[in-house]
Design a protein around this motif. Structure first.
Motif, PDB file in Angstrom:
ATOM      1  N   GLY A  99      61.258  62.090  39.881  1.00  0.00           N
ATOM      2  CA  GLY A  99      60.404  61.784  38.742  1.00  0.00           C
ATOM      3  C   GLY A  99      59.793  63.018  38.086  1.00  0.00           C
ATOM      4  N   GLU A 100      60.325  64.188  38.413  1.00  0.00           N
ATOM      5  CA  GLU A 100      59.823  65.424  37.823  1.00  0.00           C
ATOM      6  C   GLU A 100      60.638  65.766  36.591  1.00  0.00           C
ATOM      7  N   ARG A 101      60.008  66.500  35.715  1.00  0.00           N
ATOM      8  CA  ARG A 101      60.728  66.977  34.526  1.00  0.00           C
ATOM      9  C   ARG A 101      61.622  68.134  34.912  1.00  0.00           C
ATOM     10  N   THR A 102      62.797  68.202  34.331  1.00  0.00           N
ATOM     11  CA  THR A 102      63.689  69.320  34.604  1.00  0.00           C
ATOM     12  C   THR A 102      63.487  70.380  33.534  1.00  0.00           C
ATOM     13  N   SER A 103      63.761  71.623  33.923  1.00  0.00           N
ATOM     14  CA  SER A 103      63.572  72.729  32.970  1.00  0.00           C
ATOM     15  C   SER A 103      64.835  73.040  32.223  1.00  0.00           C
ATOM     16  N   ARG A 106      65.246  66.819  41.105  1.00  0.00           N
ATOM     17  CA  ARG A 106      63.946  66.717  40.413  1.00  0.00           C
ATOM     18  C   ARG A 106      63.852  65.411  39.647  1.00  0.00           C
ATOM     19  N   ARG A 107      64.922  65.045  38.986  1.00  0.00           N
ATOM     20  CA  ARG A 107      64.926  63.786  38.225  1.00  0.00           C
ATOM     21  C   ARG A 107      64.738  62.586  39.145  1.00  0.00           C
ATOM     22  N   ASP A 122      68.244  70.038  39.305  1.00  0.00           N
ATOM     23  CA  ASP A 122      67.751  69.187  38.218  1.00  0.00           C
ATOM     24  C   ASP A 122      67.917  67.706  38.543  1.00  0.00           C
TER      25      ASP A 122
END
Length: 144
Positions: free
Chosen positions: A140-144, A136-137, A133
């Motif tokens: 710049g991606e959204r975390t699940s 991903r952050r 996570d």
């Protein structure tokens, strides 16, 4: 305007990330060589095992010139690892796709990359989830 200073913790994290990336690339090149591939050929083959795609899209994914990908695909095709086939949605477009041998080679290559897998196995599932996570952050991606 003065350049902002990097705090020691951030500098250490950046250095560690660089070390991990360098070690990964070294191991990836060595694993590729065991299959008589260059690192670039192995990356293209691995990407194509996810889905067949036009060479222009391969170039976009790998952030390089399409002419470079054409040469790499030519060499992979000469080794029997990749084939060009018509795109079912647009017969004017050719898709690069792995052959059975290419898919098997890519699988063996992935399985031989122990550098990242072994240290990650020492982390708990919760720690791996947090690391995923955070990465991903950072991207710049959204975390699940």
């Amino acid at each position: 305007m003065a350049t902002p200073r990097t705090d020691p913790l951030t500098a250490e994290v950046v250095e560690l990330i660089g070390t991990v990336v360098a070690r990964y690339h070294t191991e990836y090149e060595q694993a590729a060589a065991k299959h008589s591939l260059t690192g670039a050929q192995a990356r293209v083959l691995g990407l194509l095992t996810l889905e067949p795609m036009p060479m222009r899209r391969v170039a976009q994914q790998l952030k390089c010139e399409p002419s470079n990908i054409t040469g790499i695909v030519d060499r992979l095709e000469a080794h029997g690892l990749v084939e060009r086939r018509p795109d079912p949605n647009d017969r004017r477009v050719k898709l690069a796709a792995p052959t059975e041998e290419g898919a098997e080679t890519a699988r063996k290559l992935r399985e031989s990359l122990d550098f990242a897998r072994e240290p990650l196995a020492e982390l708990s599932e919760e720690e791996r989830t947090v690391l995923r996570d955070l990465l991903r952050r950072m991207l710049g991606e959204r975390t699940s």
